[in-house]
Enzyme design. Structure first.
Site, PDB file in Angstrom:
ATOM      1  N   LYS A  89       2.337  -0.358  -2.997  1.00 33.80           N
ATOM      2  CA  LYS A  89       2.049  -1.468  -3.911  1.00 33.80           C
ATOM      3  C   LYS A  89       3.290  -2.092  -4.530  1.00 33.80           C
ATOM      4  O   LYS A  89       3.323  -3.277  -4.822  1.00 33.80           O
ATOM      5  CB  LYS A  89       1.098  -1.001  -5.009  1.00 33.80           C
ATOM      6  CG  LYS A  89      -0.323  -0.828  -4.501  1.00 33.80           C
ATOM      7  CD  LYS A  89      -1.333  -0.922  -5.619  1.00 33.80           C
ATOM      8  CE  LYS A  89      -2.736  -0.966  -5.063  1.00 33.80           C
ATOM      9  NZ  LYS A  89      -3.131   0.328  -4.441  1.00 33.80           N
ATOM     10  N   GLU A 111      -4.476  -7.119 -13.475  1.00 31.21           N
ATOM     11  CA  GLU A 111      -5.673  -6.327 -13.714  1.00 31.21           C
ATOM     12  C   GLU A 111      -5.518  -5.058 -12.894  1.00 31.21           C
ATOM     13  O   GLU A 111      -4.772  -5.025 -11.911  1.00 31.21           O
ATOM     14  CB  GLU A 111      -6.928  -7.086 -13.285  1.00 31.21           C
ATOM     15  CG  GLU A 111      -7.307  -6.977 -11.807  1.00 31.21           C
ATOM     16  CD  GLU A 111      -6.354  -7.672 -10.859  1.00 31.21           C
ATOM     17  OE1 GLU A 111      -5.638  -8.589 -11.307  1.00 31.21           O
ATOM     18  OE2 GLU A 111      -6.319  -7.294  -9.670  1.00 31.21           O
ATOM     19  N   SER A 377      -0.168   5.089   3.320  1.00 29.06           N
ATOM     20  CA  SER A 377       0.056   4.133   2.222  1.00 29.06           C
ATOM     21  C   SER A 377       0.524   4.760   0.919  1.00 29.06           C
ATOM     22  O   SER A 377       1.225   4.113   0.138  1.00 29.06           O
ATOM     23  CB  SER A 377      -1.213   3.321   1.984  1.00 29.06           C
ATOM     24  OG  SER A 377      -2.325   4.175   1.742  1.00 29.06           O
TER      25      SER A 377
HETATM   26  C1  PLP Z   1      -4.275   0.534  -3.691  1.00 32.53           C
HETATM   27  C2  PLP Z   1      -4.092   1.435  -2.545  1.00 32.53           C
HETATM   28  C3  PLP Z   1      -4.726   1.202  -1.309  1.00 32.53           C
HETATM   29  C4  PLP Z   1      -5.686   0.073  -1.060  1.00 32.53           C
HETATM   30  O1  PLP Z   1      -5.165  -1.198  -1.226  1.00 32.53           O
HETATM   31  P1  PLP Z   1      -4.791  -2.148   0.008  1.00 32.53           P
HETATM   32  O2  PLP Z   1      -4.518  -3.446  -0.643  1.00 32.53           O
HETATM   33  O3  PLP Z   1      -5.960  -2.181   0.920  1.00 32.53           O
HETATM   34  O4  PLP Z   1      -3.607  -1.561   0.660  1.00 32.53           O
HETATM   35  C5  PLP Z   1      -4.484   2.084  -0.262  1.00 32.53           C
HETATM   36  N1  PLP Z   1      -3.680   3.152  -0.422  1.00 32.53           N
HETATM   37  C6  PLP Z   1      -3.063   3.418  -1.594  1.00 32.53           C
HETATM   38  C7  PLP Z   1      -2.195   4.621  -1.691  1.00 32.53           C
HETATM   39  C8  PLP Z   1      -3.247   2.573  -2.692  1.00 32.53           C
HETATM   40  O5  PLP Z   1      -2.628   2.836  -3.841  1.00 32.53           O
END
Ligand code: PLP
Length: 393
Positions: A89, A111, A377
């Site tokens: 993020k 938000e 992610s």
């Molecule tokens: C917020 C988040 C997501 C989901 O958000 P996307 O916009 O779909 O990437 C996925 N993995 C993690 C670790 C997150 O913090």
């Protein structure tokens, strides 16, 4: 470029900017200026500098040998979990705060649902000396106490949204209201590839560093920039958009999006948007979303807070519609098992969102010499309570 946004802010039939008249000047200012700013050499230099020296990029592309052995393919993990603050993020929040500075903004609002985007925003606001207010549903504040305190330690004011269910949607409404009342000095940082044009395109561009690095790293490690598969979980779709971005026009690269099935797609407790959704307007753009016959948004459910979202952004809606991305879902149980499996096989405890991406490896018919990228992610630190409550390890 079949999959890039057109001049009107659309991806195929999805996208646009469905916003209240009062927000028009804010969004229009962004639309007119975002490309010239983010493509300028100075902006690129500043962005790259912070990604390298603050976020810790490039993140490694790690050949997961024991996982590869188990699933009989060559599986690489793109380690977004190693980014500062623990997930992808921050790539976006750094980009947007630099943009806000160029636009002369003094204040930031955002938000947040689970608090992850709020923490990433609070982090870069501290770094840049910008005043920051994060709106969060009161119920979410109670459920995600550590993230609320993280934001406060970072100097951000966290404001409780007390309308509706007191969750993400209500926090979004409060943030919008604030923006309408403070249009000239405030920038609104949206955390995924959602919202009115130009947000989805802007966020996708900031996250595209992920696939840019994958190409360079695969060339070094495999002698070829193209994998056979790229797998990513999809909440709003930003980590997936980043992981796919530079492969979208290379149709031989198979792109897999993983949605949260929650307790099962047909149980009424799910967040599998492509399986259950229909076309509608959510958060300012035309996209796929889960809704009732008369168009009321259905409350999503997933064990992972980051995938607990009732829609997917317009780019992903288009990628689904055209068949460019194959969407698969994984249940809570499948994701939790995959999270434990990755911990045991590779010594990496993933975010439960990311564990959904790992969970579909067994659902694909992979060949021994297939090169597979799983976009990891985020890391699992924030999910320790959920792992403990689940208990089966
Ligand atoms: C917020 C988040 C997501 C989901 O958000 P996307 O916009 O779909 O990437 C996925 N993995 C993690 C670790 C997150 O913090």
């Amino acid at each position: 470029m079949k999959y890039t946004v057109n001049d009107h802010g659309y991806y195929g039939k999805f996208g646009g900017a469905f916003i209240p008249e009062m927000l028009h000047p804010n969004v229009e200012e962004l639309r007119i200026s975002y490309l010239s700013i983010i493509e300028s050499p100075q902006f690129k230099k500043d962005f790259d500098y912070l990604l390298k020296n603050y976020v810790g990029r490039p993140t490694p592309l790690f050949l997961a040998e024991r996982l590869s052995e188990k699933y009989k393919a060559k599986i690489y993990l793109k380690r977004e979990d190693l980014c500062h603050t623990g997930a992808h993020k921050i790539n976006n929040t750094i980009g947007q705060i630099l943009l806000a500075k160029k636009l002369g903004k003094k204040k930031i609002i955002a938000e947040t649902g689970a608090g992850q985007h709020g923490v990433a925003t609070a982090t870069v606001c501290a770094l840049m000396g910008m005043e920051c207010i994060v709106y969060m549903g009161q119920l979410d504040m109670e459920r995600q106490r550590p993230n609320v305190e993280r934001m406060r330690i970072l100097g951000t004011k966290v404001v409780a949204a007390t309308s509706g269910n007191m969750t993400l949607k209500d926090a979004t409404n409060e943030a919008m209201r604030h923006w309408i009342n403070n249009p000239t000095d405030t920038h609104y940082i949206i955390g995924s590839v959602v919202g009115p044009h130009p947000y989805p395109d802007m966020v996708a561009r900031f996250q595209s560093v992920i696939s840019d690095e994958i190409k360079t790293q695969l060339t070094a490690q495999e002698g070829n920039p193209f994998p056979d598969y790229v797998i990513a979980c999809v909440g709003g779709g930003s980590n997936a958009a980043g992981a796919y971005y530079h492969f979208l026009d290379d149709e031989h690269v198979k792109l897999i999006g993983v949605e949260a099935a929650g307790k099962g797609v047909d149980t009424g407790e799910s967040a599998a948007t492509t399986a259950l959704g229909k076309v509608g307007i959510l958060h300012g753009s035309k996209s796929l979303l889960m809704q009732t016959e008369d168009g009321q948004v259905i409350e999503p459910y997933s064990i992972s807070a980051g995938l607990d979202y009732p829609g997917i952004g317009p780019l992903h809606s288009h990628l689904f519609d055209t068949g460019r991305v194959q969407f698969i879902s994984a249940t809570d149980d499948e994701a939790m098992n995959a999270g434990i499996e990755l911990s045991r096989l590779e010594g990496i405890i993933p975010a439960i969102e990311s564990a959904h991406a790992v969970a579909v490896l067994g659902k694909l018919s992979l060949d021994e010499d297939d090169v597979v990228i799983v976009n990891l992610s985020g890391r699992g630190d924030k999910d320790l309570e959920t792992y403990i409550r689940w208990g089966k390890y």
